[in-house]
Design a protein around this motif. Sequence first.
Motif: not given
Length: 175
Positions: A147-160
Amino acid sequence: MEKSYKELLNNITTFIFDVDGVLTDSSVHITSTGEMLRIMNIRDGYAMKAALESGYNICIISGGNNEGIRIRLKNLGLNDIHLASPDKVATFKEYIQLYNINADQVLYMGDDIPDYHVMQLVGLPVCPQDASPEIKAISKYISHKKGGKGAVREIIEQVMKVQGKWHLYYNGKHD
């Protein structure tokens, strides 16, 4: 047969994120005046902005309340920011009803017990690598990032990427 999380990525139209432990690393820096400071990841912010500009819905539901967080998220273009939410399930239900969103199209990233019940209602519950054991147990995907270390970016990028939108955004064709 239950679908793999990769198959579920195709259905996602909406991202919902908790703040502390998801968009931040759960640390709180306390100043001498008592102000609580949090650190957010710039790459997570970039991905949220990319997702918004590509037509995805993004909602924040957090029990915490920090005006600095609200300002940061507003600056990224987010409008659905629910801080100091005493009942995440009620906030979630109001949000999807307001926008006529099917719960199966929602990805929710949470990290701790307050996220548990709402995560059971969405199509794709996910969590950062350092989430609590209870949250990991109900998540269909556990990020390799904390958390706070790119987990949000990782999952958004996977979906996109699965939906063919990351490449379009990356190449500047997101008008």
